[in-house]
Design a protein around this motif. Structure first.
Motif, PDB file in Angstrom:
ATOM      1  N   VAL A 205      -8.731  -0.883   8.269  1.00  0.00           N
ATOM      2  CA  VAL A 205      -8.462  -2.226   8.776  1.00  0.00           C
ATOM      3  C   VAL A 205      -8.516  -3.237   7.632  1.00  0.00           C
ATOM      4  CG1 VAL A 205      -9.302  -4.074  10.274  1.00  0.00           C
ATOM      5  CG2 VAL A 205      -9.261  -1.705  11.107  1.00  0.00           C
ATOM      6  N   GLU A 206      -9.503  -3.114   6.763  1.00  0.00           N
ATOM      7  CA  GLU A 206      -9.611  -4.032   5.629  1.00  0.00           C
ATOM      8  C   GLU A 206      -8.426  -3.887   4.672  1.00  0.00           C
ATOM      9  OE1 GLU A 206     -13.424  -3.266   3.904  1.00  0.00           O
ATOM     10  OE2 GLU A 206     -14.504  -4.501   5.364  1.00  0.00           O
ATOM     11  N   LEU A 207      -7.965  -2.658   4.468  1.00  0.00           N
ATOM     12  CA  LEU A 207      -6.804  -2.452   3.610  1.00  0.00           C
ATOM     13  C   LEU A 207      -5.578  -3.171   4.170  1.00  0.00           C
ATOM     14  CD1 LEU A 207      -7.170   1.336   2.691  1.00  0.00           C
ATOM     15  CD2 LEU A 207      -7.152  -0.571   1.066  1.00  0.00           C
ATOM     16  N   VAL A 208      -5.353  -3.037   5.469  1.00  0.00           N
ATOM     17  CA  VAL A 208      -4.204  -3.708   6.073  1.00  0.00           C
ATOM     18  C   VAL A 208      -4.379  -5.216   6.002  1.00  0.00           C
ATOM     19  CG1 VAL A 208      -2.835  -3.998   8.175  1.00  0.00           C
ATOM     20  CG2 VAL A 208      -3.706  -1.727   7.557  1.00  0.00           C
ATOM     21  N   GLU A 209      -5.570  -5.698   6.254  1.00  0.00           N
ATOM     22  CA  GLU A 209      -5.831  -7.138   6.141  1.00  0.00           C
ATOM     23  C   GLU A 209      -5.493  -7.654   4.749  1.00  0.00           C
ATOM     24  OE1 GLU A 209      -9.921  -7.462   7.216  1.00  0.00           O
ATOM     25  OE2 GLU A 209      -9.488  -7.848   9.341  1.00  0.00           O
ATOM     26  N   SER A 210      -5.752  -6.835   3.737  1.00  0.00           N
ATOM     27  CA  SER A 210      -5.549  -7.277   2.355  1.00  0.00           C
ATOM     28  C   SER A 210      -4.083  -7.452   1.994  1.00  0.00           C
ATOM     29  CB  SER A 210      -6.208  -6.289   1.386  1.00  0.00           C
ATOM     30  OG  SER A 210      -5.470  -5.073   1.305  1.00  0.00           O
ATOM     31  N   VAL A 211      -3.173  -6.839   2.770  1.00  0.00           N
ATOM     32  CA  VAL A 211      -1.736  -6.925   2.461  1.00  0.00           C
ATOM     33  C   VAL A 211      -0.930  -7.472   3.625  1.00  0.00           C
ATOM     34  CG1 VAL A 211      -1.860  -5.045   0.781  1.00  0.00           C
ATOM     35  CG2 VAL A 211      -1.292  -4.520   3.172  1.00  0.00           C
ATOM     36  N   ALA A 212      -1.596  -7.940   4.676  1.00  0.00           N
ATOM     37  CA  ALA A 212      -0.905  -8.309   5.914  1.00  0.00           C
ATOM     38  C   ALA A 212       0.149  -9.387   5.706  1.00  0.00           C
ATOM     39  CB  ALA A 212      -1.918  -8.763   6.965  1.00  0.00           C
ATOM     40  N   ASP A 213      -0.018 -10.216   4.672  1.00  0.00           N
ATOM     41  CA  ASP A 213       0.941 -11.290   4.429  1.00  0.00           C
ATOM     42  C   ASP A 213       2.186 -10.822   3.696  1.00  0.00           C
ATOM     43  OD1 ASP A 213      -0.398 -10.778   2.053  1.00  0.00           O
ATOM     44  OD2 ASP A 213      -0.437 -12.876   1.413  1.00  0.00           O
TER      45      ASP A 213
ATOM     46  N   LEU B 102       0.881  -1.178   0.000  1.00  0.00           N
ATOM     47  CA  LEU B 102       0.000   0.000   0.000  1.00  0.00           C
ATOM     48  C   LEU B 102       0.907   1.211   0.000  1.00  0.00           C
ATOM     49  CD1 LEU B 102      -2.732  -1.009   2.612  1.00  0.00           C
ATOM     50  CD2 LEU B 102      -3.016  -0.847   0.130  1.00  0.00           C
ATOM     51  N   HIS B 103       1.045   1.859  -1.119  1.00  0.00           N
ATOM     52  CA  HIS B 103       1.842   3.069  -1.341  1.00  0.00           C
ATOM     53  C   HIS B 103       3.328   2.782  -1.513  1.00  0.00           C
ATOM     54  CE1 HIS B 103       2.968   7.268  -1.349  1.00  0.00           C
ATOM     55  NE2 HIS B 103       3.748   7.075  -0.320  1.00  0.00           N
ATOM     56  N   CYS B 104       3.880   1.829  -0.752  1.00  0.00           N
ATOM     57  CA  CYS B 104       5.293   1.515  -0.933  1.00  0.00           C
ATOM     58  C   CYS B 104       5.533   0.042  -0.606  1.00  0.00           C
ATOM     59  CB  CYS B 104       6.179   2.425  -0.084  1.00  0.00           C
ATOM     60  SG  CYS B 104       6.045   2.190   1.690  1.00  0.00           S
ATOM     61  N   PRO B 105       6.671  -0.509  -1.025  1.00  0.00           N
ATOM     62  CA  PRO B 105       6.944  -1.925  -0.764  1.00  0.00           C
ATOM     63  C   PRO B 105       7.064  -2.228   0.729  1.00  0.00           C
ATOM     64  CG  PRO B 105       8.363  -1.085  -2.515  1.00  0.00           C
ATOM     65  CD  PRO B 105       7.691   0.099  -1.883  1.00  0.00           C
ATOM     66  N   ARG B 106       6.564  -3.384   1.126  1.00  0.00           N
ATOM     67  CA  ARG B 106       6.715  -3.956   2.462  1.00  0.00           C
ATOM     68  C   ARG B 106       6.062  -3.161   3.580  1.00  0.00           C
ATOM     69  NH1 ARG B 106       7.060  -8.854   1.808  1.00  0.00           N
ATOM     70  NH2 ARG B 106       7.314  -8.887   4.081  1.00  0.00           N
TER      71      ARG B 106
ATOM     72  N   VAL C 280       3.638  -7.385   4.303  1.00  0.00           N
ATOM     73  CA  VAL C 280       4.164  -6.140   4.876  1.00  0.00           C
ATOM     74  C   VAL C 280       4.852  -6.419   6.197  1.00  0.00           C
ATOM     75  CG1 VAL C 280       2.434  -4.693   3.730  1.00  0.00           C
ATOM     76  CG2 VAL C 280       2.003  -5.511   6.064  1.00  0.00           C
ATOM     77  N   ASP C 281       5.785  -5.543   6.529  1.00  0.00           N
ATOM     78  CA  ASP C 281       6.520  -5.633   7.789  1.00  0.00           C
ATOM     79  C   ASP C 281       6.133  -4.523   8.755  1.00  0.00           C
ATOM     80  OD1 ASP C 281       8.166  -7.711   6.605  1.00  0.00           O
ATOM     81  OD2 ASP C 281       9.151  -6.094   5.488  1.00  0.00           O
ATOM     82  N   ALA C 282       5.330  -3.569   8.295  1.00  0.00           N
ATOM     83  CA  ALA C 282       5.017  -2.410   9.124  1.00  0.00           C
ATOM     84  C   ALA C 282       3.773  -1.715   8.604  1.00  0.00           C
ATOM     85  CB  ALA C 282       6.197  -1.425   9.130  1.00  0.00           C
ATOM     86  N   ILE C 283       3.203  -0.879   9.464  1.00  0.00           N
ATOM     87  CA  ILE C 283       2.074  -0.020   9.113  1.00  0.00           C
ATOM     88  C   ILE C 283       2.512   1.421   9.306  1.00  0.00           C
ATOM     89  CG2 ILE C 283      -0.289   0.651   9.706  1.00  0.00           C
ATOM     90  CD1 ILE C 283      -0.639  -2.204  10.853  1.00  0.00           C
ATOM     91  N   ALA C 284       2.199   2.280   8.351  1.00  0.00           N
ATOM     92  CA  ALA C 284       2.498   3.706   8.464  1.00  0.00           C
ATOM     93  C   ALA C 284       1.222   4.490   8.189  1.00  0.00           C
ATOM     94  CB  ALA C 284       3.600   4.107   7.488  1.00  0.00           C
ATOM     95  N   ILE C 285       0.970   5.469   9.017  1.00  0.00           N
ATOM     96  CA  ILE C 285      -0.244   6.270   8.924  1.00  0.00           C
ATOM     97  C   ILE C 285       0.128   7.730   8.743  1.00  0.00           C
ATOM     98  CG2 ILE C 285      -2.274   7.086  10.188  1.00  0.00           C
ATOM     99  CD1 ILE C 285      -2.502   4.188   9.270  1.00  0.00           C
ATOM    100  N   THR C 286      -0.488   8.372   7.757  1.00  0.00           N
ATOM    101  CA  THR C 286      -0.363   9.809   7.579  1.00  0.00           C
ATOM    102  C   THR C 286      -1.742  10.366   7.287  1.00  0.00           C
ATOM    103  OG1 THR C 286       0.878  11.569   6.458  1.00  0.00           O
ATOM    104  CG2 THR C 286       0.099   9.741   5.090  1.00  0.00           C
ATOM    105  N   SER C 287      -1.864  11.694   7.296  1.00  0.00           N
ATOM    106  CA  SER C 287      -3.184  12.264   7.077  1.00  0.00           C
ATOM    107  C   SER C 287      -3.113  13.754   6.813  1.00  0.00           C
ATOM    108  CB  SER C 287      -4.065  12.022   8.320  1.00  0.00           C
ATOM    109  OG  SER C 287      -5.421  12.292   8.032  1.00  0.00           O
ATOM    110  N   GLY C 288      -4.089  14.235   6.036  1.00  0.00           N
ATOM    111  CA  GLY C 288      -4.334  15.664   5.972  1.00  0.00           C
ATOM    112  C   GLY C 288      -5.100  16.087   7.222  1.00  0.00           C
ATOM    113  N   VAL C 289      -5.614  17.293   7.193  1.00  0.00           N
ATOM    114  CA  VAL C 289      -6.426  17.783   8.314  1.00  0.00           C
ATOM    115  C   VAL C 289      -7.808  18.091   7.754  1.00  0.00           C
ATOM    116  CG1 VAL C 289      -6.680  19.529  10.104  1.00  0.00           C
ATOM    117  CG2 VAL C 289      -4.390  18.724   9.463  1.00  0.00           C
ATOM    118  N   ALA C 290      -8.771  17.207   8.007  1.00  0.00           N
ATOM    119  CA  ALA C 290     -10.083  17.320   7.372  1.00  0.00           C
ATOM    120  C   ALA C 290     -10.911  18.477   7.914  1.00  0.00           C
ATOM    121  CB  ALA C 290     -10.848  16.013   7.524  1.00  0.00           C
TER     122      ALA C 290
END
Length: 322
Positions: A126-134, A89-93, A136-146
């Motif tokens: 959560v579903e996005l992470v589940e879809s790639v959990a096998d 998701l956005h970058c490798p691993r 990836v080695d890490a989760i990274a979160i970023t965001s704008g300010v809604a």
């Protein structure tokens, strides 16, 4: 051509021309940052080294896909064999996810406010992470300010809480409020990246109206106490009108408090679309200074678990690219 010079040339160009076999499986698109809304990008790796580049049919640099991910990079008369890496998701691993693809602030280099993006629901993330959990080695979160800095923080905290069950290291990069570092730390986040963006407070005020340079610095100081050295990062954009001396000074100031600077070459976009990208020679000079500053401070981006310094695609990273 040595890797650091090759990568500096790629960062100077900002894009590659993709040819050869179909490569849709290796093309990714960003929902945040200066590349948001672009036609896509790819990751090319050679051994343990990697770069990310936008795709542009007019680029003087070519990536030839031979099939099955095998590829050749053709640059300045050199041919480098390697592979295209699929982005999880956005970058490798990594599952690197933008929570809110919109922003009430209008930093001059960022196209996100004009894209009319949306906020992802917690269950979606959560579903996005589940879809790639096998893969990836890490989760990274970023965001704008809604809607507000405070409301965004609360929402991101809910996201992080929902992701803890994956048992993966989580890194977070948002605009911080006074309690953001402590609240993220309490949820088990392992790394944070709070971006000062510009090399001087004057340039920051010009580029990021409505945001506070001092607030980001305060968040960085308190984060080092909580997360430890080598676990706190801050982007500094190269190409906003600063001098090399400005950048060396701010890198030194960040390193002195235990923060690892991430030198991010400007991607011309939004109201800075006409600005030039920084030259390869400048990026190499700055990388040499960056490496020396980190070494003297005893900091090492090779220890990164999440986010940009773990990926290395968009920057020259001392110790990884040198």
């Amino acid at each position: 051509m040595e890797w650091s010079r090759l990568k500096a040339r790629l960062l100077e160009a900002g894009s590659v021309r993709l040819s050869g076999e179909p490569a849709d499986a290796y093309v990714s698109r960003s929902a945040a940052g200066p590349s948001a809304g672009s036609s896509g990008s790819l990751f090319f790796s050679s051994g343990a080294r990697r770069f990310r580049a936008g795709i542009d049919g007019a680029s003087p640099i070519e990536v030839v896909h031979r099939g099955g991910g095998g590829a050749d990079l053709v640059i300045d008369g050199n041919v480098v064999s390697g592979r295209l890496e699929p982005a999880a998701l956005h970058c490798p691993r990594q599952a690197y996810i933008t929570v809110s693809g919109t922003c009430i602030f209008h930093c001059r280099y960022c196209p996100v406010p004009g894209l009319q993006g949306r906020r992802k629901e917690v269950f979606e993330i959560v579903e996005l992470v589940e879809s790639v959990a096998d893969r990836v080695d890490a989760i990274a979160i970023t965001s704008g300010v809604a809607s507000s800095i405070e409301e965004e923080e609360e929402y991101v905290l809910d996201v992080v809480a929902a992701l803890r069950s994956f048992g993966l290291p989580i890194g977070v990069s948002i605009y911080p409020g006074p309690l953001t570092p402590a609240r993220l730390h309490a949820l088990g986040v392992v790394e944070v990246k709070f971006n000062i963006e510009a090399a001087t407070p004057e340039i920051f005020a010009e580029m990021c109206p409505g945001l506070s340079w001092d607030a980001v610095w305060e968040a960085l100081r308190s984060s080092v106490v909580l997360f430890g050295r080598d676990r706190v990062y801050s982007n500094v954009i190269v190409g906003l009108g600063e001098t090399d001396a400005d950048l060396e000074r701010v890198m030194g100031d960040l390193a002195a408090i235990g923060v690892i600077p991430v030198l991010r070459p400007l991607t011309p976009a939004a109201s800075l679309a006409a600005r030039p990208r920084p030259s390869a020679d400048r990026l190499l000079r700055l990388c040499e200074a960056h490496e020396k500053i980190l070494r003297q401070a005893g900091l090492d981006p090779r220890r990164a678990l999440t986010m940009c310094s773990a990926c290395t695609g968009c920057d020259l990273v001392p110790g990884r690219d040198t």
